[in-house]
Scaffold this motif. Structure first.
Motif, PDB file in Angstrom:
ATOM      1  N   SER A  15     -74.033  -1.248  36.001  1.00  0.00           N
ATOM      2  CA  SER A  15     -74.792  -1.775  37.141  1.00  0.00           C
ATOM      3  C   SER A  15     -76.023  -0.895  37.366  1.00  0.00           C
ATOM      4  CB  SER A  15     -73.920  -1.797  38.397  1.00  0.00           C
ATOM      5  OG  SER A  15     -73.741  -0.487  38.882  1.00  0.00           O
ATOM      6  N   ARG A  16     -77.026  -1.478  38.009  1.00  0.00           N
ATOM      7  CA  ARG A  16     -78.252  -0.723  38.291  1.00  0.00           C
ATOM      8  C   ARG A  16     -77.947   0.553  39.063  1.00  0.00           C
ATOM      9  NH1 ARG A  16     -83.273  -4.369  40.203  1.00  0.00           N
ATOM     10  NH2 ARG A  16     -83.683  -2.391  41.201  1.00  0.00           N
ATOM     11  N   ALA A  17     -76.928   0.520  39.916  1.00  0.00           N
ATOM     12  CA  ALA A  17     -76.590   1.683  40.738  1.00  0.00           C
ATOM     13  C   ALA A  17     -76.129   2.864  39.882  1.00  0.00           C
ATOM     14  CB  ALA A  17     -75.509   1.314  41.737  1.00  0.00           C
ATOM     15  N   GLU A  18     -75.577   2.594  38.709  1.00  0.00           N
ATOM     16  CA  GLU A  18     -75.068   3.664  37.836  1.00  0.00           C
ATOM     17  C   GLU A  18     -76.132   4.216  36.888  1.00  0.00           C
ATOM     18  OE1 GLU A  18     -71.264   2.663  35.891  1.00  0.00           O
ATOM     19  OE2 GLU A  18     -71.285   0.910  37.191  1.00  0.00           O
ATOM     20  N   LEU A  19     -77.248   3.493  36.759  1.00  0.00           N
ATOM     21  CA  LEU A  19     -78.281   3.897  35.808  1.00  0.00           C
ATOM     22  C   LEU A  19     -79.535   4.364  36.524  1.00  0.00           C
ATOM     23  CD1 LEU A  19     -77.928   0.914  33.317  1.00  0.00           C
ATOM     24  CD2 LEU A  19     -77.130   3.244  32.978  1.00  0.00           C
ATOM     25  N   LEU A  20     -80.352   5.112  35.806  1.00  0.00           N
ATOM     26  CA  LEU A  20     -81.619   5.599  36.332  1.00  0.00           C
ATOM     27  C   LEU A  20     -82.742   4.851  35.631  1.00  0.00           C
ATOM     28  CD1 LEU A  20     -83.064   7.811  38.040  1.00  0.00           C
ATOM     29  CD2 LEU A  20     -83.032   9.221  35.986  1.00  0.00           C
ATOM     30  N   ARG A  21     -83.678   4.313  36.406  1.00  0.00           N
ATOM     31  CA  ARG A  21     -84.821   3.612  35.811  1.00  0.00           C
ATOM     32  C   ARG A  21     -85.889   4.645  35.494  1.00  0.00           C
ATOM     33  NH1 ARG A  21     -89.652   0.598  37.818  1.00  0.00           N
ATOM     34  NH2 ARG A  21     -90.086  -1.008  36.267  1.00  0.00           N
TER      35      ARG A  21
END
Length: 85
Positions: A15-21
């Motif tokens: 999920s986006r919450a677990e990754l860094l953009r």
């Protein structure tokens, strides 16, 4: 529902919450903590292992569709700060 993204290093979906953009700004890779900066973004797990793998494989320039080797210093410093806390 949180959108799912793929880590450019390990290719695992999360999920986006677990990754860094990560975005390119003035030929430097910078962390986009709030995922609001303009431009193309690449997603990576905020770990030293995934960062090193992405850099060694040239995943950031490929994902961001840029040529050359961007400066990873600002991103590495930001990750060290995240991991120390």
């Amino acid at each position: 529902m949180d959108s799912v993204r793929t880590c450019v290093a390990c290719r695992k979906r999360a999920s986006r919450a677990e990754l860094l953009r990560v975005v390119l700004h003035d030929d430097r890779l910078i962390a986009d903590d709030r995922a609001v900066l303009p431009g193309r973004g690449a997603w990576v797990h905020p770990t030293a292992q995934c960062l090193e793998r992405a850099v060694s494989r040239g995943a950031f320039p490929r994902a961001l569709k840029v040529s050359g080797k961007p400066d990873t210093g600002p991103l590495e410093n930001r990750l060290k700060t995240l991991m120390d806390n």
